[in-house]
Design a protein around this motif. Sequence first.
Motif, PDB file in Angstrom:
ATOM      1  N   CYS A   1     -50.178  48.719  -5.852  1.00  0.00           N
ATOM      2  CA  CYS A   1     -49.536  50.010  -6.302  1.00  0.00           C
ATOM      3  C   CYS A   1     -49.097  49.618  -7.668  1.00  0.00           C
ATOM      4  O   CYS A   1     -47.869  49.081  -7.904  1.00  0.00           O
ATOM      5  CB  CYS A   1     -48.128  50.279  -5.587  1.00  0.00           C
ATOM      6  SG  CYS A   1     -47.578  51.725  -5.997  1.00  0.00           S
ATOM      7  N   HIS A   2     -49.950  49.965  -8.785  1.00  0.00           N
ATOM      8  CA  HIS A   2     -49.586  49.533 -10.043  1.00  0.00           C
ATOM      9  C   HIS A   2     -48.637  50.349 -10.909  1.00  0.00           C
ATOM     10  O   HIS A   2     -48.618  51.677 -10.372  1.00  0.00           O
ATOM     11  CB  HIS A   2     -50.794  49.514 -11.052  1.00  0.00           C
ATOM     12  CG  HIS A   2     -51.767  48.400 -10.713  1.00  0.00           C
ATOM     13  ND1 HIS A   2     -51.611  47.076 -11.272  1.00  0.00           N
ATOM     14  CD2 HIS A   2     -52.992  48.235  -9.792  1.00  0.00           C
ATOM     15  CE1 HIS A   2     -52.517  46.314 -10.876  1.00  0.00           C
ATOM     16  NE2 HIS A   2     -53.266  46.824 -10.067  1.00  0.00           N
ATOM     17  N   THR A   3     -47.712  49.963 -11.611  1.00  0.00           N
ATOM     18  CA  THR A   3     -47.242  50.898 -12.535  1.00  0.00           C
ATOM     19  C   THR A   3     -47.960  51.349 -13.431  1.00  0.00           C
ATOM     20  O   THR A   3     -48.729  50.784 -14.146  1.00  0.00           O
ATOM     21  CB  THR A   3     -45.959  50.273 -13.189  1.00  0.00           C
ATOM     22  OG1 THR A   3     -45.175  49.711 -12.101  1.00  0.00           O
ATOM     23  CG2 THR A   3     -45.144  51.183 -13.869  1.00  0.00           C
ATOM     24  N   VAL A   4     -47.847  52.729 -14.125  1.00  0.00           N
ATOM     25  CA  VAL A   4     -48.503  53.398 -15.071  1.00  0.00           C
ATOM     26  C   VAL A   4     -47.484  53.922 -16.060  1.00  0.00           C
ATOM     27  O   VAL A   4     -46.524  54.705 -15.406  1.00  0.00           O
ATOM     28  CB  VAL A   4     -49.416  54.505 -14.641  1.00  0.00           C
ATOM     29  CG1 VAL A   4     -50.111  55.211 -15.721  1.00  0.00           C
ATOM     30  CG2 VAL A   4     -50.541  54.138 -13.612  1.00  0.00           C
ATOM     31  N   CYS A   5     -47.465  53.527 -17.229  1.00  0.00           N
ATOM     32  CA  CYS A   5     -46.627  54.146 -18.432  1.00  0.00           C
ATOM     33  C   CYS A   5     -46.774  55.143 -18.953  1.00  0.00           C
ATOM     34  O   CYS A   5     -47.775  55.081 -19.829  1.00  0.00           O
ATOM     35  CB  CYS A   5     -46.256  53.015 -19.361  1.00  0.00           C
ATOM     36  SG  CYS A   5     -44.859  53.320 -20.405  1.00  0.00           S
ATOM     37  N   GLU A   6     -46.251  56.364 -18.520  1.00  0.00           N
ATOM     38  CA  GLU A   6     -46.625  57.519 -19.103  1.00  0.00           C
ATOM     39  C   GLU A   6     -45.658  58.324 -20.168  1.00  0.00           C
ATOM     40  O   GLU A   6     -45.989  59.254 -20.932  1.00  0.00           O
ATOM     41  CB  GLU A   6     -46.460  58.629 -18.052  1.00  0.00           C
ATOM     42  CG  GLU A   6     -47.878  58.343 -17.106  1.00  0.00           C
ATOM     43  CD  GLU A   6     -49.220  58.734 -17.425  1.00  0.00           C
ATOM     44  OE1 GLU A   6     -49.347  59.139 -18.522  1.00  0.00           O
ATOM     45  OE2 GLU A   6     -50.188  58.131 -16.951  1.00  0.00           O
ATOM     46  N   ASP A   7     -44.535  57.463 -20.479  1.00  0.00           N
ATOM     47  CA  ASP A   7     -43.371  58.108 -21.311  1.00  0.00           C
ATOM     48  C   ASP A   7     -42.637  57.058 -21.844  1.00  0.00           C
ATOM     49  O   ASP A   7     -42.660  55.848 -21.298  1.00  0.00           O
ATOM     50  CB  ASP A   7     -42.538  59.125 -20.494  1.00  0.00           C
ATOM     51  CG  ASP A   7     -41.947  58.844 -19.188  1.00  0.00           C
ATOM     52  OD1 ASP A   7     -41.760  57.494 -19.060  1.00  0.00           O
ATOM     53  OD2 ASP A   7     -41.770  59.623 -18.418  1.00  0.00           O
ATOM     54  N   ALA A   8     -41.675  57.463 -22.602  1.00  0.00           N
ATOM     55  CA  ALA A   8     -40.915  56.421 -23.349  1.00  0.00           C
ATOM     56  C   ALA A   8     -39.851  55.962 -22.381  1.00  0.00           C
ATOM     57  O   ALA A   8     -39.342  54.569 -22.588  1.00  0.00           O
ATOM     58  CB  ALA A   8     -40.066  57.084 -24.505  1.00  0.00           C
ATOM     59  N   ALA A   9     -39.209  56.730 -21.296  1.00  0.00           N
ATOM     60  CA  ALA A   9     -38.516  56.270 -20.461  1.00  0.00           C
ATOM     61  C   ALA A   9     -38.833  55.224 -19.663  1.00  0.00           C
ATOM     62  O   ALA A   9     -38.158  54.172 -19.560  1.00  0.00           O
ATOM     63  CB  ALA A   9     -37.974  57.436 -19.891  1.00  0.00           C
ATOM     64  N   THR A  10     -39.979  55.392 -19.183  1.00  0.00           N
ATOM     65  CA  THR A  10     -40.763  54.208 -18.607  1.00  0.00           C
ATOM     66  C   THR A  10     -40.810  52.758 -19.192  1.00  0.00           C
ATOM     67  O   THR A  10     -40.469  51.838 -18.728  1.00  0.00           O
ATOM     68  CB  THR A  10     -42.033  54.600 -18.129  1.00  0.00           C
ATOM     69  OG1 THR A  10     -42.126  55.752 -17.158  1.00  0.00           O
ATOM     70  CG2 THR A  10     -42.855  53.412 -17.073  1.00  0.00           C
ATOM     71  N   LEU A  11     -41.210  52.993 -20.474  1.00  0.00           N
ATOM     72  CA  LEU A  11     -41.352  51.824 -21.403  1.00  0.00           C
ATOM     73  C   LEU A  11     -39.872  51.214 -21.745  1.00  0.00           C
ATOM     74  O   LEU A  11     -39.782  49.844 -21.486  1.00  0.00           O
ATOM     75  CB  LEU A  11     -41.749  52.346 -22.893  1.00  0.00           C
ATOM     76  CG  LEU A  11     -42.475  51.431 -23.742  1.00  0.00           C
ATOM     77  CD1 LEU A  11     -43.455  50.385 -22.943  1.00  0.00           C
ATOM     78  CD2 LEU A  11     -42.899  51.963 -24.973  1.00  0.00           C
ATOM     79  N   VAL A  12     -38.834  51.839 -21.543  1.00  0.00           N
ATOM     80  CA  VAL A  12     -37.511  51.227 -21.842  1.00  0.00           C
ATOM     81  C   VAL A  12     -36.913  50.733 -20.474  1.00  0.00           C
ATOM     82  O   VAL A  12     -36.462  49.673 -20.345  1.00  0.00           O
ATOM     83  CB  VAL A  12     -36.539  52.757 -22.067  1.00  0.00           C
ATOM     84  CG1 VAL A  12     -34.707  52.047 -22.067  1.00  0.00           C
ATOM     85  CG2 VAL A  12     -36.844  52.939 -23.572  1.00  0.00           C
ATOM     86  N   TYR A  13     -37.403  51.688 -19.199  1.00  0.00           N
ATOM     87  CA  TYR A  13     -36.822  50.939 -18.092  1.00  0.00           C
ATOM     88  C   TYR A  13     -37.775  49.660 -17.975  1.00  0.00           C
ATOM     89  O   TYR A  13     -37.032  48.674 -17.322  1.00  0.00           O
ATOM     90  CB  TYR A  13     -37.180  52.090 -16.792  1.00  0.00           C
ATOM     91  CG  TYR A  13     -36.838  51.467 -15.626  1.00  0.00           C
ATOM     92  CD1 TYR A  13     -35.787  51.720 -15.016  1.00  0.00           C
ATOM     93  CD2 TYR A  13     -37.877  50.711 -14.827  1.00  0.00           C
ATOM     94  CE1 TYR A  13     -35.486  51.347 -13.848  1.00  0.00           C
ATOM     95  CE2 TYR A  13     -37.398  50.205 -13.519  1.00  0.00           C
ATOM     96  CZ  TYR A  13     -36.253  50.570 -13.044  1.00  0.00           C
ATOM     97  OH  TYR A  13     -35.587  49.895 -11.949  1.00  0.00           O
TER      98      TYR A  13
END
Length: 310
Positions: free
Chosen positions: A100-112
């Motif tokens: 179950c991979h993470t996919v970075c779709e937005d800036a909030a995910t990048l910050v998290y």
Amino acid sequence: MSDDDVRTVRAGRRTVQVHRVGKVLFPGAGEAKEYTKGDLVDYYRAAAPLMLPHLRGRPLMLERHPDGLDGPRFMQKNTPENYPEWITRVEEAKEGGTVCHTVCEDAATLVYLADQAAVTLHRWLSRVGHEDRPDRMVFDLDPSSGDDFAAVREAAVLLGELLDRLKLPSALMTTGSRGLHVVVPLDGRHDFDEVRAFARDVADTLAEAHPDRLTTAARKKERGDRLYLDVGRNAYAQTAVAPLTVRARPGAPVATPITWDQLDDAALHARRWTIADALDQARTDPWDGVLSRGRALGPARRRLDALRGS
């Protein structure tokens, strides 16, 4: 600043709580500046508009350093259950099960992810829904030992010239570690086996033309002091460092897009840019739309075969 401090960061439509913002992730050493988790978060928040086009739709492998560079490293593929529900996940097949991979779709995910001390983001060369059809081909150029960047620059020039002869567009990036990546945009028609075979034939062509300087030998003991033309990332579920990601090295160097002309800069090296100045370089648009010009490999294969006398 205490490393117990908590800060609320606005990222796009969301707010993200960042913990231990004063925690030193990159200790200062020699000329290398010290950087904290707060510095990493600030960098990724600022980098988001430039990074997200390279991340959206791509499964990630995360390189985490919760206690900084001096602590243990974790290579994380599976997304922990405690990650917020708004972070995109994708189940991908692997031998014996799924991940179950993470996919970075937005800036909030990048910050998290920065709050999780995910220092380096490694991304797939294909996208969700087209997992076996890469739209990127990557050549990894690393020196055989030490930091012989002159050999890396020389190999990049030779590879760029060959790709030009094959009429394939290509983009160049410092890895933030030891070498360079040459990235070729594809149109997604070919599977990984086809792409990797083509990349290997390109590398073999160069190595055969310059046997004293270049090699495709997989075993280190067979390479000698020759530069290794690595095409191994062009395979299903393999990853490459994302453009503008931070590397886990002193000084927080960044994998940074550059122009081909910048190879002529005597000051260029793999860690030339850091979180202090990488975005200044990236905002000049060094790739100038190259990655939107994805190509099929059929015409390039015919040209390569003609060059090799097949």
